[in-house]
Design a protein around this motif. Structure first.
Motif, PDB file in Angstrom:
ATOM      1  N   SER A 292       0.821  -1.212   0.000  1.00 43.89           N
ATOM      2  CA  SER A 292       0.000   0.000   0.000  1.00 43.89           C
ATOM      3  C   SER A 292       0.856   1.263   0.000  1.00 43.89           C
ATOM      4  O   SER A 292       0.329   2.367  -0.225  1.00 43.89           O
ATOM      5  CB  SER A 292      -0.926  -0.002   1.224  1.00 43.89           C
TER       6      SER A 292
ATOM      7  N   TYR B 243       3.965   3.610  -1.428  1.00 41.00           N
ATOM      8  CA  TYR B 243       4.808   3.843  -2.621  1.00 41.00           C
ATOM      9  C   TYR B 243       5.462   5.218  -2.491  1.00 41.00           C
ATOM     10  O   TYR B 243       4.946   6.113  -1.819  1.00 41.00           O
ATOM     11  CB  TYR B 243       4.004   3.732  -3.919  1.00 41.00           C
TER      12      TYR B 243
ATOM     13  N   ASP C 164      -5.928   0.333  -6.136  1.00 38.14           N
ATOM     14  CA  ASP C 164      -5.200   1.507  -6.625  1.00 38.14           C
ATOM     15  C   ASP C 164      -3.903   1.030  -7.274  1.00 38.14           C
ATOM     16  O   ASP C 164      -3.220   0.151  -6.724  1.00 38.14           O
ATOM     17  CB  ASP C 164      -4.882   2.472  -5.484  1.00 38.14           C
ATOM     18  N   LYS C 165      -3.586   1.635  -8.413  1.00 43.79           N
ATOM     19  CA  LYS C 165      -2.393   1.228  -9.151  1.00 43.79           C
ATOM     20  C   LYS C 165      -1.654   2.464  -9.665  1.00 43.79           C
ATOM     21  O   LYS C 165      -2.294   3.410 -10.156  1.00 43.79           O
ATOM     22  CB  LYS C 165      -2.795   0.344 -10.329  1.00 43.79           C
ATOM     23  N   VAL C 166      -0.329   2.463  -9.504  1.00 45.82           N
ATOM     24  CA  VAL C 166       0.494   3.546 -10.071  1.00 45.82           C
ATOM     25  C   VAL C 166       0.656   3.259 -11.568  1.00 45.82           C
ATOM     26  O   VAL C 166       1.426   2.391 -11.973  1.00 45.82           O
ATOM     27  CB  VAL C 166       1.862   3.637  -9.370  1.00 45.82           C
TER      28      VAL C 166
ATOM     29  N   ALA D  57       0.010  12.025  -7.729  1.00 43.39           N
ATOM     30  CA  ALA D  57       0.780  12.080  -6.481  1.00 43.39           C
ATOM     31  C   ALA D  57       2.099  12.791  -6.725  1.00 43.39           C
ATOM     32  O   ALA D  57       2.834  12.465  -7.663  1.00 43.39           O
ATOM     33  CB  ALA D  57       1.028  10.669  -5.965  1.00 43.39           C
TER      34      ALA D  57
ATOM     35  N   VAL E  75      -2.016   7.849 -10.500  1.00 39.48           N
ATOM     36  CA  VAL E  75      -2.644   6.741  -9.763  1.00 39.48           C
ATOM     37  C   VAL E  75      -4.031   6.494 -10.338  1.00 39.48           C
ATOM     38  O   VAL E  75      -4.836   7.433 -10.462  1.00 39.48           O
ATOM     39  CB  VAL E  75      -2.725   7.060  -8.255  1.00 39.48           C
TER      40      VAL E  75
ATOM     41  N   ARG F 113      -7.597   4.027 -10.109  1.00 39.23           N
ATOM     42  CA  ARG F 113      -8.394   3.150  -9.243  1.00 39.23           C
ATOM     43  C   ARG F 113      -9.388   2.391 -10.141  1.00 39.23           C
ATOM     44  O   ARG F 113     -10.206   3.009 -10.812  1.00 39.23           O
ATOM     45  CB  ARG F 113      -9.130   3.948  -8.182  1.00 39.23           C
TER      46      ARG F 113
ATOM     47  N   HIS G 178      -7.362   8.414 -10.852  1.00 35.83           N
ATOM     48  CA  HIS G 178      -7.800   8.741  -9.499  1.00 35.83           C
ATOM     49  C   HIS G 178      -7.143  10.020  -8.981  1.00 35.83           C
ATOM     50  O   HIS G 178      -7.841  10.933  -8.536  1.00 35.83           O
ATOM     51  CB  HIS G 178      -7.486   7.577  -8.554  1.00 35.83           C
ATOM     52  N   GLN G 179      -5.809  10.096  -9.048  1.00 33.02           N
ATOM     53  CA  GLN G 179      -5.117  11.279  -8.539  1.00 33.02           C
ATOM     54  C   GLN G 179      -3.703  11.338  -9.118  1.00 33.02           C
ATOM     55  O   GLN G 179      -3.194  10.371  -9.677  1.00 33.02           O
ATOM     56  CB  GLN G 179      -5.049  11.255  -7.017  1.00 33.02           C
TER      57      GLN G 179
ATOM     58  N   ARG H 171      -1.788   3.787  -0.809  1.00 33.94           N
ATOM     59  CA  ARG H 171      -2.822   3.438  -1.774  1.00 33.94           C
ATOM     60  C   ARG H 171      -3.579   2.204  -1.285  1.00 33.94           C
ATOM     61  O   ARG H 171      -3.091   1.447  -0.439  1.00 33.94           O
ATOM     62  CB  ARG H 171      -2.202   3.148  -3.144  1.00 33.94           C
TER      63      ARG H 171
ATOM     64  N   HIS I 238       3.512   7.798  -0.169  1.00 32.54           N
ATOM     65  CA  HIS I 238       2.054   7.844  -0.262  1.00 32.54           C
ATOM     66  C   HIS I 238       1.479   6.463   0.054  1.00 32.54           C
ATOM     67  O   HIS I 238       2.159   5.439  -0.014  1.00 32.54           O
ATOM     68  CB  HIS I 238       1.618   8.284  -1.668  1.00 32.54           C
TER      69      HIS I 238
END
Length: 298
Positions: free
Chosen positions: A23, A25, A58-60, A45, A35, A37, A42-43, A52, A50
């Motif tokens: 979770s 990163y 949630d995935k980078v 960063a 990021v 979702r 989603h956002q 997630r 951070h």
């Protein structure tokens, strides 16, 4: 029973650590992370650590560099006077921090897109100029291309910082011809300079020779005037001394003395030979000739 319980507890701890670790990163300085979702944005960063949602929620999706990047491309085009040239272009660009999502989602290959815009801008600008004008105005062309590309790329979240034309390379045959023309012009200028230098030497030498002759003539004239003045003074002194001789006789005596003084100076100057009359009447003949010349002039 206790062993089973310990095993289950250890298993749960490992799973918990894996979930916590997955979770977290980290985003490096001068970069941002996109990021998603469930596959949707989603956002964004920023740099730092951070958290997630685990289990793939949630995935980078990507990490986008915010540092200044440079793209170097080569464009071949034609000038107004039908000369093919190769242009080396260096473009410096970066992602707009306020529009990172467009930079990531709207363009798959930003460098290729920038290259296409630059090629299009150059192929519309360069054909309006001759080869000489291209060399003279390459900075202006680069600025014009930069403005055009910057306007297009701004809609995709990219900022064009600088565009430079680092090299203009004409066709090899044209380049050789330009070098030959330049060499011929330099040789012509050199020949003109040499001819001008020779002209100055000749004119200076002629002026020096003329001045030499003038001064020589002035010297001879002054010398003759001094002789005449001396003879006149001598005649006047003889008259004042009440010497009863005719002016012609006095002139003959003075001329004879002048003649003998000239012979003496000639001998003292180092000359080895002089031609003189071989009879006793030689001096009288010279005196008679001089007096006759004076009478003719008078």
């Amino acid at each position: 029973m206790i062993i089973v319980t310990l095993f289950i507890l250890c298993f749960l701890i490992v799973i918990a650590l894996s979930v916590v670790t997955g979770s977290l990163y980290v985003v490096r300085q001068q970069s941002v992370a996109i990021v998603e979702r469930f596959g949707k944005y989603h956002q964004t960063a920023s740099s730092g650590i951070h958290l997630r949602l685990p289990l793939g929620i949630d995935k980078v999706a990507a990490r986008v560099q915010l540092r200044l990047l440079q793209s170097e491309i080569v464009v071949e085009t034609k000038t107004k006077d039908n000369v093919f040239v190769t242009l080396n272009i260096a473009t410096q660009y970066r992602v707009n921090e306020e529009n990172v999502t467009d930079a990531y989602y709207k363009l798959m290959k930003p460098e290729a897109q920038i290259k296409s815009y630059i090629e299009d801008a150059l192929r519309s600008s360069v054909p309006k100029l001759t080869l000489d004008e291209l060399f003279e105005k390459k900075d202006e062309i680069a600025l014009e291309v930069q403005h055009q590309v910057a306007e297009e790329m701004s809609t995709y979240g990219y900022i064009i910082v600088k565009t430079l034309i680092t090299k203009v390379e004409p066709d090899a045959d044209v380049k050789q011809s330009m070098n030959e023309i330049n060499a011929a012009q330099r040789k012509r200028v050199a020949a003109q300079e040499l001819a001008e230098a020779d002209k100055i030497k000749i004119v200076t030498a002629a002026e020096a020779e003329a001045e030499k002759d003038r001064l020589h003539g002035v010297g001879i004239a002054q010398q003759r005037k001094a002789i005449v003045d001396g003879l006149a003074e001598s005649i006047q002194e003889l008259k004042e001394a009440n010497v009863t001789l005719a002016e012609e006789q006095i002139m003959a005596i003075l001329l004879t003395n002048q003649y003998l003084d000239t012979l003496n100076n000639f001998a003292n100057s180092g000359n080895q030979a002089i031609f003189l009359p071989n009879n006793p009447e030689g001096v009288e003949d010279i005196r008679t000739q001089v007096l006759s010349a004076l009478k003719v002039k008078s």
